[in-house]
Scaffold this active site. Structure first.
Site, PDB file in Angstrom:
ATOM      1  N   LYS A  43     -11.334 -10.983 -10.702  1.00  0.00           N
ATOM      2  CA  LYS A  43     -11.581 -11.371  -9.310  1.00  0.00           C
ATOM      3  C   LYS A  43     -11.188 -10.276  -8.314  1.00  0.00           C
ATOM      4  O   LYS A  43     -11.745 -10.173  -7.243  1.00  0.00           O
ATOM      5  CB  LYS A  43     -10.806 -12.653  -8.959  1.00  0.00           C
ATOM      6  CG  LYS A  43      -9.289 -12.489  -9.083  1.00  0.00           C
ATOM      7  CD  LYS A  43      -8.550 -13.763  -8.773  1.00  0.00           C
ATOM      8  CE  LYS A  43      -8.558 -14.744  -9.901  1.00  0.00           C
ATOM      9  NZ  LYS A  43      -7.770 -14.368 -11.105  1.00  0.00           N
ATOM     10  N   HIS A  72       2.245 -17.593 -11.971  1.00  0.00           N
ATOM     11  CA  HIS A  72       1.903 -16.462 -11.100  1.00  0.00           C
ATOM     12  C   HIS A  72       2.959 -16.427  -9.997  1.00  0.00           C
ATOM     13  O   HIS A  72       3.121 -17.403  -9.274  1.00  0.00           O
ATOM     14  CB  HIS A  72       0.501 -16.645 -10.511  1.00  0.00           C
ATOM     15  CG  HIS A  72      -0.092 -15.371  -9.977  1.00  0.00           C
ATOM     16  ND1 HIS A  72       0.532 -14.617  -9.006  1.00  0.00           N
ATOM     17  CD2 HIS A  72      -1.227 -14.708 -10.305  1.00  0.00           C
ATOM     18  CE1 HIS A  72      -0.215 -13.551  -8.757  1.00  0.00           C
ATOM     19  NE2 HIS A  72      -1.278 -13.573  -9.527  1.00  0.00           N
ATOM     20  N   GLY A  83       0.486 -10.116  -9.660  1.00  0.00           N
ATOM     21  CA  GLY A  83       1.464  -9.860  -8.606  1.00  0.00           C
ATOM     22  C   GLY A  83       2.070  -8.469  -8.672  1.00  0.00           C
ATOM     23  O   GLY A  83       2.924  -8.132  -7.847  1.00  0.00           O
ATOM     24  N   GLU A 103      -1.645 -10.882 -16.141  1.00  0.00           N
ATOM     25  CA  GLU A 103      -2.967 -10.871 -15.500  1.00  0.00           C
ATOM     26  C   GLU A 103      -2.956  -9.952 -14.264  1.00  0.00           C
ATOM     27  O   GLU A 103      -3.236 -10.401 -13.147  1.00  0.00           O
ATOM     28  CB  GLU A 103      -3.350 -12.288 -15.075  1.00  0.00           C
ATOM     29  CG  GLU A 103      -3.428 -13.282 -16.205  1.00  0.00           C
ATOM     30  CD  GLU A 103      -3.466 -14.735 -15.711  1.00  0.00           C
ATOM     31  OE1 GLU A 103      -3.457 -14.956 -14.472  1.00  0.00           O
ATOM     32  OE2 GLU A 103      -3.480 -15.626 -16.548  1.00  0.00           O
ATOM     33  N   ARG A 109      -4.512  -6.209  -8.727  1.00  0.00           N
ATOM     34  CA  ARG A 109      -4.394  -5.072  -7.813  1.00  0.00           C
ATOM     35  C   ARG A 109      -3.727  -3.869  -8.478  1.00  0.00           C
ATOM     36  O   ARG A 109      -3.978  -2.731  -8.098  1.00  0.00           O
ATOM     37  CB  ARG A 109      -3.642  -5.481  -6.550  1.00  0.00           C
ATOM     38  CG  ARG A 109      -2.180  -5.715  -6.710  1.00  0.00           C
ATOM     39  CD  ARG A 109      -1.501  -6.070  -5.399  1.00  0.00           C
ATOM     40  NE  ARG A 109      -1.841  -7.429  -4.961  1.00  0.00           N
ATOM     41  CZ  ARG A 109      -2.551  -7.706  -3.882  1.00  0.00           C
ATOM     42  NH1 ARG A 109      -2.996  -6.740  -3.113  1.00  0.00           N
ATOM     43  NH2 ARG A 109      -2.811  -8.948  -3.561  1.00  0.00           N
ATOM     44  N   ASP A 116     -18.900  -9.989  16.061  1.00  0.00           N
ATOM     45  CA  ASP A 116     -17.788 -10.941  16.143  1.00  0.00           C
ATOM     46  C   ASP A 116     -16.517 -10.221  16.595  1.00  0.00           C
ATOM     47  O   ASP A 116     -16.144  -9.183  16.029  1.00  0.00           O
ATOM     48  CB  ASP A 116     -17.574 -11.568  14.762  1.00  0.00           C
ATOM     49  CG  ASP A 116     -16.563 -12.694  14.795  1.00  0.00           C
ATOM     50  OD1 ASP A 116     -15.879 -12.861  15.829  1.00  0.00           O
ATOM     51  OD2 ASP A 116     -16.451 -13.403  13.784  1.00  0.00           O
ATOM     52  N   TYR A 142      -9.247  -6.553  -3.786  1.00  0.00           N
ATOM     53  CA  TYR A 142      -9.675  -7.637  -2.883  1.00  0.00           C
ATOM     54  C   TYR A 142     -10.374  -7.074  -1.645  1.00  0.00           C
ATOM     55  O   TYR A 142     -10.094  -7.480  -0.526  1.00  0.00           O
ATOM     56  CB  TYR A 142      -8.483  -8.528  -2.504  1.00  0.00           C
ATOM     57  CG  TYR A 142      -7.772  -9.043  -3.728  1.00  0.00           C
ATOM     58  CD1 TYR A 142      -8.354 -10.016  -4.530  1.00  0.00           C
ATOM     59  CD2 TYR A 142      -6.534  -8.530  -4.112  1.00  0.00           C
ATOM     60  CE1 TYR A 142      -7.732 -10.455  -5.695  1.00  0.00           C
ATOM     61  CE2 TYR A 142      -5.903  -8.970  -5.269  1.00  0.00           C
ATOM     62  CZ  TYR A 142      -6.513  -9.928  -6.047  1.00  0.00           C
ATOM     63  OH  TYR A 142      -5.897 -10.369  -7.200  1.00  0.00           O
TER      64      TYR A 142
HETATM   65  N1  PLP Z   1      -4.140 -14.339 -12.042  1.00  0.00           N
HETATM   66  C1  PLP Z   1      -4.492 -15.348 -11.224  1.00  0.00           C
HETATM   67  C2  PLP Z   1      -4.597 -16.717 -11.777  1.00  0.00           C
HETATM   68  C3  PLP Z   1      -4.742 -15.105  -9.862  1.00  0.00           C
HETATM   69  O1  PLP Z   1      -5.096 -16.117  -9.058  1.00  0.00           O
HETATM   70  C4  PLP Z   1      -4.643 -13.771  -9.379  1.00  0.00           C
HETATM   71  C5  PLP Z   1      -4.883 -13.474  -7.969  1.00  0.00           C
HETATM   72  O2  PLP Z   1      -5.192 -14.292  -7.151  1.00  0.00           O
HETATM   73  C6  PLP Z   1      -4.306 -12.760 -10.286  1.00  0.00           C
HETATM   74  C7  PLP Z   1      -4.040 -13.080 -11.595  1.00  0.00           C
HETATM   75  C8  PLP Z   1      -4.191 -11.322  -9.856  1.00  0.00           C
HETATM   76  O3  PLP Z   1      -3.155 -11.149  -8.963  1.00  0.00           O
HETATM   77  P1  PLP Z   1      -2.727  -9.679  -8.502  1.00  0.00           P
HETATM   78  O4  PLP Z   1      -3.950  -8.987  -8.022  1.00  0.00           O
HETATM   79  O5  PLP Z   1      -1.734  -9.879  -7.445  1.00  0.00           O
HETATM   80  O6  PLP Z   1      -2.148  -9.005  -9.703  1.00  0.00           O
END
Ligand code: PLP
Length: 476
Positions: free
Chosen positions: A78, A206, A246, A285, A288, A420, A448
């Site tokens: 994501k 998380h 995180g 996971e 960033r 905007d 992001y």
């Molecule tokens: N895992 C889950 C379930 C998340 O919702 C997110 C971010 O929203 C992440 C991992 C990735 O987080 P980060 O980019 O802070 O490492």
């Protein structure tokens, strides 16, 4: 087609026909601003563009393996679903955290085995669960009883991972507001899973995105251990611990990745000593962490407004004076414009009538800078090319020079291209005076940003240009 108006799109297609873009090898240590400047000089249309350094992503992977050898990273798609980066990470050997059918499909089509994917969304759509089931993606998270009943019906063979709530108060993005089972609910939830004969294999959490306290990571491991103990009392044999995301993506933060890694190593050794946990698979996971520093964005100034402040005797020759701006902005209840005008009034050198400036650039909060709204990002503009300054790119080797120039510059605000007034990138700051056609750049723009950007108002997304600062390695 199952009938009805819509085709059944549950199943995946076989392979990916994605072709890698050209990736220019560069020497390690090459100045990215110099590359940006060269491209900006060639640019006829002055469209915004990114330089993406895949070598930077590879170095992050190396750093991870060295710092957290017990933890397999499952990249959070994501954060930035750039296919070149996904291919690279797949080749390096990471797993993937996918939150939807489309993310799973993308990664599967790249040839990533299903067991290197965790469907890490505690509240899943039925059609996405069916897709996971058809494609043998078994590992997935849950955090409530309703989800257990859903899984019983749709995917009883799934390998379920209980996402528990840990303290998110030390993170910029508090994901605990939306997800995570409170510790007090865990015994009941695990009992229900047992009654439903579901296979719960482990625990995830998380700490929140943008975590600024290394200790939060250690505290979360202790919570996970408690859940492991509750599971054991109920007869579960957990073999998966998922540390979530995180982890910071750049060193421009209070708590650096290496600080977190050292705290985590100690916590893992304390609560899950390797010798007693030979079958335990520890994953995380990170999003960033891998991509933030890989992207540098260049934008050009497409328009400019000069705000002349009243002189000491209160005169002004500009209809857009700061006072007018502030009054109009607050009358129209526009916080961003009010703030910019207030900034102009507060920071401009009213005594000598020095102007302040509003610059309009060709990417904004509907595009890459959506990170300001959704990721609480604070971005730092740097001058790349300025006619007024005789083309000065602020490279790392002239950093102090650039700071001096910024100090001696003019108060300004920077705005995106849309109609905007929410589309504001920085409300306050100082830069040397810029002209239309000048360029700015922003570092650490990989997380992001592109992932959630739109073409609202018809403004195109920035072009992507790839370089490899690890050119001696066969990365892709
Ligand atoms: N895992 C889950 C379930 C998340 O919702 C997110 C971010 O929203 C992440 C991992 C990735 O987080 P980060 O980019 O802070 O490492």
């Amino acid at each position: 087609m199952k009938g009805g108006l819509f085709a059944d799109t549950t199943t995946t297609t076989a392979t990916d026909n994605f072709e890698l873009p050209p990736i220019t090898p560069i020497a390690s240590g090459t100045s990215i601003p110099k590359l940006l400047r060269a491209h900006a000089a060639d640019s006829e249309d002055h469209e915004p563009f990114y330089i993406i350094d895949v070598g930077q992503v590879a170095r992050k992977y190396d750093q991870w393996v060295a710092a957290l050898p017990r933890v397999d990273p499952f990249y959070a798609v994501k954060c930035n679903g750039d296919k070149t980066i996904l291919k690279l990470l797949a080749k390096l050997g990471t797993g993937f955290d996918c939150a939807s059918k489309a993310e799973m499909d993308t990664v599967l089509k790249m040839g990533v085995p299903a067991d290197r994917i965790i469907y890490a969304h505690p509240c899943k759509m039925a059609s996405h669960v069916k897709f996971a089931s058809q494609n043998n993606v078994r590992m997935m998270t849950f955090d409530n009883e309703h989800e257990l009943h859903k899984m019983k019906e749709l995917y009883p063979n799934a390998r379920l991972v209980l996402r528990v709530l840990t303290d998110n108060s030390r993170s910029i993005c508090n994901l605990g507001l939306k997800f995570g089972a409170a510790l007090a609910r865990v015994p009941h939830m695990l009992q229900l899973a047992k009654d439903l004969e579901l296979d719960v294999v482990g625990v995830s959490y998380h700490v929140g995105s943008g975590c600024f306290d290394a200790q939060a990571f250690a505290d979360a491991v202790a919570v996970a251990k408690t859940v492991f103990n509750i599971g054991a009392e109920l007869g579960f044999k957990f073999n998966l611990l998922d540390l979530g995301g995180g982890f910071p993506g750049s060193d421009n933060v209070n708590v650096k990745f290496d600080d977190i890694a050292s705290v985590l190593r100690v916590a893992l050794d304390k609560h899950f000593p390797a010798a007693e946990n030979k079958d335990l698979h520890i994953i995380a996971e990170p999003g960033r962490y891998f991509v933030s520093a890989s992207h540098t964005l260049a934008v050009s100034v497409v328009a400019k407004r000069t705000i002349v402040l009243p002189t000491t005797n209160g005169e002004t020759n500009d209809a857009n004076s700061a006072a007018n701006q502030a009054a109009m902005a607050s009358a129209s209840a526009c916080p961003a414009a009010a703030a910019a005008a207030a900034m102009a009034a507060a920071q401009g050198r009213a005594a000598d009538g020095a102007p302040t400036f509003m610059y309009y650039v060709n990417d904004g909060v509907y595009g890459s800078f959506n990170c300001i709204l959704f990721d609480h990002a604070v971005v730092a503009p740097r001058v790349l090319v300025s006619g007024n300054l005789g083309v000065v790119a602020m490279d790392s080797d002239s950093e102090s020079d650039s700071e001096e120039r910024a100090e001696s510059g003019f108060a300004c605000s920077i705005w995106g291209p849309t109609c905007d007034s929410m589309d504001c990138i920085t409300k306050t700051g100082r830069l040397p005076e810029l002209a239309i056609g000048d360029w700015l750049y922003f570092e650490d723009m990989g997380a992001y940003t592109v992932a959630a950007s739109s073409t609202f108002n018809g403004f195109p997304k920035p072009k992507l240009m790839y370089v490899n600062s690890e050119s001696h390695r066969n990365l892709l």
